[in-house]
Enzyme design. Structure first.
Site, short mmCIF file in Angstrom:
data_model
loop_
_atom_site.label_atom_id
_atom_site.label_comp_id
_atom_site.label_asym_id
_atom_site.label_seq_id
_atom_site.Cartn_x
_atom_site.Cartn_y
_atom_site.Cartn_z
N VAL A 182 2.25 -10.90 2.95
CA VAL A 182 2.55 -11.86 1.90
C VAL A 182 3.35 -13.01 2.49
CG1 VAL A 182 3.81 -12.24 -0.26
CG2 VAL A 182 2.47 -10.14 0.08
N THR A 225 11.42 14.33 -6.23
CA THR A 225 11.01 13.54 -7.41
C THR A 225 10.43 12.17 -7.07
OG1 THR A 225 13.33 12.81 -7.60
CG2 THR A 225 12.62 14.66 -8.99
N SER A 256 -0.54 -4.99 4.60
CA SER A 256 -0.68 -5.32 6.01
C SER A 256 -0.47 -4.06 6.84
CB SER A 256 0.36 -6.37 6.42
OG SER A 256 0.37 -6.53 7.82
N ALA A 293 6.76 16.36 -0.31
CA ALA A 293 6.88 17.47 -1.26
C ALA A 293 6.79 16.93 -2.68
CB ALA A 293 8.20 18.22 -1.06
N GLY A 313 0.83 -1.21 0.00
CA GLY A 313 0.00 0.00 0.00
C GLY A 313 0.85 1.25 0.00
N ILE A 356 7.59 11.08 -5.55
CA ILE A 356 6.19 10.89 -5.93
C ILE A 356 6.02 11.05 -7.43
CG2 ILE A 356 3.88 11.92 -5.73
CD1 ILE A 356 4.51 12.38 -2.76
N LEU A 362 9.53 2.72 -4.51
CA LEU A 362 10.87 2.38 -4.05
C LEU A 362 11.34 1.02 -4.53
CD1 LEU A 362 10.69 3.73 -0.39
CD2 LEU A 362 11.67 4.83 -2.40
N LYS A 420 3.44 24.99 -2.93
CA LYS A 420 4.89 24.98 -3.12
C LYS A 420 5.23 25.65 -4.45
CE LYS A 420 8.80 21.85 -3.86
NZ LYS A 420 9.24 20.44 -3.99
N VAL A 474 7.62 9.67 4.15
CA VAL A 474 8.16 11.02 4.33
C VAL A 474 8.19 11.80 3.02
CG1 VAL A 474 9.55 10.38 6.32
CG2 VAL A 474 10.54 10.19 4.03
#
Length: 494
Positions: free
Chosen positions: A186, A345, A40, A51, A13, A347, A334, A79, A48
């Site tokens: 999982v 960058t 989960s 921005a 998620g 998001i 990630l 921003k 974090v």
């Protein structure tokens, strides 16, 4: 490789998972394709990435999200760019705006006219020709105008928001549109023995989840793309030395700035992201140059406001997955790669990863050639952002072991060519899949005091100077009529 997609399973998620789920729910409406997300609550998220860059507007448009509703739900602020403190020299700062500078004079890019004038003694700084920058300097905010006759008011903006609230908002959005959420860890991932594709995910003490396409949003653990399918990670830490971050929240003590602040520290940099209800802070650093305890002391010493949380340590390796799409698995977030958040960058890369998946999943059929093209474009995008971030370190004007090292290190050939081209001719070299356009590079070169040597001065320099002074006065008038950022938020959130 051709496979028709009827079921999509998102594993994980957080921001990446629920951005993917929300987009897919909107995109596949009425197609009959099923979307399920398994996560989960026992597994935390990094959370974090608070921005953004202006591309977030396209994501909101794609989903039909109302801006006012979004701002209220996520405690967002506006921003206009990023303030870089102490990067070019310990006592200097510069601003990277979401906007250009001036307007074209005599069919020449404004920045070239300005640099030519500077070489002949013109003393007005480049920041004077950007309304976005001037608004930020004064703590003001206004919606930009895109009227053809008001090109000095052409600028963009992004948001700061609470990442956890953002994920919650998108979860509600996605579930309303039919996405099924499954709670659970999982347990195992099963492969199809005939082709090596992922066939199903077994939830611990729960159901077996089968699908045709799997989206890996499991973060740095990369359970599907790496631990199951074996796609390796390309390490870029020899160029981007930071491998640690300490993140902490503090209470707000002043009105929120309409920009992110990045302050150079002894072995990295500190972020300051103001939200409506609190401030997000953190220190990104290279652990080979400073201990975790020393970094914590340096971070806390430079905070304003009472701590809401204790500093949380995050380890990472900068780089990218060699392929973000392999067989019937797409890595988003990630699990696909990590570039330190210096230019916000993270998001954006989630968003563009989702867009590539949608663009190359033509008619919901997996096609090997289209997957290869998606991987090619993803690599280029990561490399272009990588080079732009390295630029900040390469041009730094600080002293100390860390800063000397990153200034003197070898850099990618693509970045060498860009810097040399600019120094020689004043031209900004744009390559395929650039995330940061010409004006962003201009702001970096100007902020770090890098001047081109090969610019030819205008034959009508007196007229150019008069036009530039007129632009400067118009921008100051625009700032005069704008209200404060805090006042603008008050109109959005009565």
């Amino acid at each position: 490789m051709t496979k028709s997609i009827k079921k999509i399973l998102i594993v994980g998620g957080g921001t990446a998972g629920w951005m993917t789920a929300a987009f897919l729910a909107r995109w596949i409406a009425k197609t009959g394709v099923e979307v399920t997300l398994v996560e989960s609550e026992q597994i935390g998220t990094i959370g974090v990435g608070e921005a953004t860059v202006p591309g977030i507007h396209q994501f909101m448009r794609d989903l039909g999200i109302n801006e006012t509703e979004f701002i209220k739900a996520t405690n967002a602020t506006f921003k206009l760019g990023i303030e870089f403190e102490g990067w070019s020299a310990p006592d200097k700062h510069f601003f990277h705006p979401f906007a250009g500078y001036g307007v074209q004079i005599e069919e020449r890019p404004f920045y070239q006219t300005w640099w030519s004038a500077k070489q002949k003694g013109y003393t007005e700084g480049l920041d004077s020709f950007c309304l976005c920058t001037q608004l930020a300097r004064q703590g003001k905010f206004a919606q930009p105008s895109f009227d053809e006759d008001s090109r000095l008011a052409w600028y963009n903006y992004a948001y700061h928001f609470d990442a956890s609230l953002f994920a919650r908002y998108l979860r509600q959005f996605a579930e309303r549109l039919g996405v099924t959420r499954v709670e659970g860890k999982v347990g195992s991932i099963n492969l199809d023995e005939t082709n090596g594709f992922i066939a199903s995910v077994q939830v611990e003490e729960g159901m077996l989840l089968e699908a045709d396409l799997f989206v890996d949003c499991t973060g740095m653990s990369a359970l599907l793309i790496h631990k199951t399918l074996g796609v390796e990670y390309e390490d870029w830490s020899h160029w981007l030395l930071s491998d640690s971050a300490l993140a902490v929240q503090t209470k707000s003590v002043v009105a929120p700035d309409p920009f992110t602040r990045s302050s150079a520290r002894s072995a990295g940099w500190q972020w300051h992201i103001p939200l409506q209800h609190r401030v997000g802070n953190g220190y990104v650093y290279a652990s080979q140059f400073i201990s975790d305890e020393q970094a914590r002391e340096e971070l806390v010493a430079n905070l304003r406001g009472e701590l809401v949380t204790e500093p949380r340590l995050i380890r990472f390796t900068t780089g990218m997955r060699k392929d973000f799409w392999h067989k019937n698995c797409v890595a988003i977030g990630l699990s696909s790669g990590f570039l330190e958040p210096l230019e916000s960058t993270s998001i954006s890369l989630i968003q563009t990863g989702i867009s590539k998946m949608a663009a190359f999943l033509v008619n919901f059929v997996l096609d090997e050639k289209l997957v290869a093209e998606a991987n090619r474009l993803n690599r280029l995008e990561y490399e272009r952002i990588r080079d732009f971030i390295i630029l900040h370190y390469k041009l730094n004007g600080r002293t100390g072991a860390y800063w000397n090292h990153v200034r003197d290190m070898a850099i990618p050939a693509t970045l060498v060519d860009k810097i040399e081209t600019f120094k020689a001719s004043g031209s900004i070299q744009m390559l395929e899949q650039e995330s940061f356009r010409e004006d962003s590079w201009v702001s970096m070169y100007s902020g770090f005091g890098v001047d081109p040597q090969g610019l030819v001065a205008s034959e009508h320099s007196d007229r150019a100077w008069l036009l530039m002074d007129k632009m400067k006065r118009a921008i100051l008038k625009g700032c005069d009529v704008a209200g404060s950022h805090e006042e603008f938020l008050g109109t959005v959130i009565p």
